[in-house]
Motif scaffolding. Structure first.
Motif, short mmCIF file in Angstrom:
data_model
loop_
_atom_site.label_atom_id
_atom_site.label_comp_id
_atom_site.label_asym_id
_atom_site.label_seq_id
_atom_site.Cartn_x
_atom_site.Cartn_y
_atom_site.Cartn_z
N VAL A 261 0.88 -1.19 -0.04
CA VAL A 261 0.10 -0.13 0.02
C VAL A 261 0.84 1.15 0.04
CG1 VAL A 261 -2.21 -1.20 1.16
CG2 VAL A 261 -0.24 -0.04 2.45
N ASP A 262 2.13 1.15 0.48
CA ASP A 262 3.03 2.19 0.42
C ASP A 262 3.65 2.77 -1.05
OD1 ASP A 262 4.52 0.14 0.37
OD2 ASP A 262 6.09 0.86 2.10
N ILE A 263 2.78 2.45 -1.84
CA ILE A 263 3.34 2.76 -3.41
C ILE A 263 2.39 3.94 -3.88
CG2 ILE A 263 3.55 1.71 -5.71
CD1 ILE A 263 4.47 -0.82 -4.41
N ILE A 405 7.84 3.68 -1.24
CA ILE A 405 8.29 4.18 0.04
C ILE A 405 8.62 3.13 0.99
CG2 ILE A 405 8.12 6.01 1.87
CD1 ILE A 405 7.65 7.12 -0.91
N ASN A 406 9.67 2.35 0.69
CA ASN A 406 10.10 1.20 1.22
C ASN A 406 11.13 1.58 2.32
OD1 ASN A 406 11.72 1.38 -1.14
ND2 ASN A 406 12.59 -0.45 -0.82
N TYR A 407 11.88 2.43 1.97
CA TYR A 407 13.13 2.78 2.70
C TYR A 407 12.90 3.47 4.27
CZ TYR A 407 16.84 0.38 0.09
OH TYR A 407 17.71 -0.53 -0.33
N HIS A 408 11.60 4.18 4.34
CA HIS A 408 11.54 4.98 5.28
C HIS A 408 10.10 4.80 6.11
CE1 HIS A 408 13.82 7.10 2.04
NE2 HIS A 408 14.24 7.59 3.19
N PRO A 409 10.36 5.02 7.33
CA PRO A 409 8.99 4.62 8.32
C PRO A 409 7.79 5.72 8.17
CG PRO A 409 10.91 5.53 9.47
CD PRO A 409 11.52 5.36 8.17
#
Length: 438
Positions: A261-263, A405-409
């Motif tokens: 979902v973070d795409i 956004i896979n590298y950031h929380p």
């Protein structure tokens, strides 16, 4: 003389009387016989000894009235015999077809157990190739797809038939914990004009959101254990579910672009796929070497002359965004990953890559699946965006297909900033964020 005549006359008269008497008796006997015959004829019209047998006239009358019925019965019996023969023939044909299917499945199974991918596929196709001239030999890279089986999940099959485009679609798993990110993603999917997008709702809240916003949705049938993870699990727990859920999609014959979902979707991803491998995945790499592989030299001075050992390295595939075709190796990949995750406390992305890349060795049969790494600028991770692209004037002009956004929380604010930058033209939208996480 007179006496002799009288005696003669007496005898003549006596003889005449006796003759008359006999004639009368015979007549009486005949009359009695006729009378008795009439009586029996009246009370026993069909005969005295065979009262139940029909007379010849009765048979004649019955023959005309029942001929049609008897003839019809004969025709029915003939038709039944023909149908029985047809059923037997079809049963034999069905048995033969089943035998052929078993033989093909066995060939496929044996082929998949082979060590050479090209040879395996030729065995399946029933062809034995000859090697061509030097420099012209090319191995096969695209495994054949499985035969779709709608009996696996008829309800899902109906939904996919309506949503998919050319047997392909984006699939996203979501629960209420990630609804805000899903809402941002859905807005970009609509802006990018992607029609074949499906949300697998893991709870009632997400199902309701999708239905009220015109988003295609599929809510699975109740499944204890799995449903509990789906409703309350975090990102990693939910991510592990996809390998079990996706299996049915592949069995139904659909190619799936699995998405977290973070795409953010900026363009239609199906316009930028090669479709020549079982798995086509975005990378966690951030340049050509890390994304596509490099020769890394390991130095061990104690070994003297042999101190340098060459190693081949590649940064992992991202299990949050990959395209997977409905092939036997693809389904085996899902099965292996799901099985390991059910038995080990492990990160799904690590297991996903280990199953994909570990070679066969003693005690282990490697997965014979073909792989392709997506272009890391077109299918961009957030490390590439925030560390490199936003600082390069030329790269800033390039519009990726997706950004993960896979590298950031701090996913949600960065997702919104990406939307502002690429869709709304706000040039400084990305500036407030550090390269990494704080």
């Amino acid at each position: 003389m007179m006496a002799g005549r009288r005696d003669g006359l007496m005898r003549s008269a006596s003889g005449s009387n006796n003759q008359s008497l006999r004639t009368s008796r015979i007549a009486i006997a005949i009359a009695i016989g006729v009378l008795l015959g009439c009586v029996f004829a009246f009370f026993y019209p069909h005969g005295f000894f065979h009262p139940h047998y029909p007379s010849t006239s009765a048979i004649s009358r019955l023959s005309e009235s029942t001929y049609q019925e008897i003839s019809s019965d004969c025709e029915s019996n003939e038709r039944i015999d023909i149908l029985k023969a047809e059923i037997v023939r079809m049963t034999e044909k069905n048995a033969e077809l089943r035998k052929q299917v078993r033989e093909l499945n066995e060939k496929l199974r044996l082929a998949e157990q082979g060590t050479d991918t090209a040879q395996k596929q030729f065995l399946v196709l029933g062809e034995q190739p000859k090697a061509g001239p030097f420099g012209t030999v090319k191995s096969l890279r695209t495994n054949p797809t499985v035969v779709p089986d709608e009996s696996v999940n008829p309800r899902l099959a109906k939904i996919l038939e309506e949503v998919a485009v050319r047997k392909e679609l984006v699939v996203v798993l979501a629960n209420a914990n990630v609804q805000e990110m899903l809402e941002v993603q859905v807005s970009t999917v609509k802006k990018a004009g992607i029609p074949n997008y499906l949300v697998v709702a893991l709870d009632d809240e997400i199902e309701g959101y999708c239905k009220s916003n015109g988003v295609a949705v599929y809510k699975r049938d109740p499944d204890e254990g799995v449903d509990e993870i789906g409703r309350s699990g975090g990102n990693h727990a939910v991510s592990g579910l996809k390998f079990r859920i996706l299996r049915e999609f592949l069995q139904l014959g659909y190619s799936i672009l699995l998405s977290d979902v973070d795409i953010i979707y900026l363009r239609n991803p199906f316009d930028h796929l090669y479709r020549d491998s079982d798995v086509e995945s975005m990378t966690d790499g951030h340049n050509n070497a890390t994304a596509y592989g490099y020769n890394d030299v390991f130095d061990e001075p104690a070994m003297g002359w042999a101190r340098y050992a060459h190693t081949m390295r590649i940064w992992v595939f991202n299990s949050g965004f990959f395209y997977i075709r409905p092939t036997v190796p693809s389904i085996e990949l899902l099965d292996r990953v799901a099985d390991r995750l059910s038995k080990e406390k492990a990160w799904d992305q690590a297991v996903f890559n280990e199953v994909l890349f570990y070679p066969s060795h003693t005690g282990y049969q490697g997965l014979h699946a073909s792989k392709r790494t997506m272009d890391f600028y077109a299918f961009m991770n957030s490390k590439v965006l925030f560390k490199t692209v936003r600082k390069d004037p030329n790269l800033k002009k390039f519009k990726p297909v997706i950004i993960h956004i896979n590298y950031h929380p701090d996913k949600l604010p960065r997702m919104r900033a990406v939307v502002e930058y690429y869709f709304n033209g706000k040039q400084d939208a990305l500036d407030p964020f550090p390269d990494g996480s704080q």
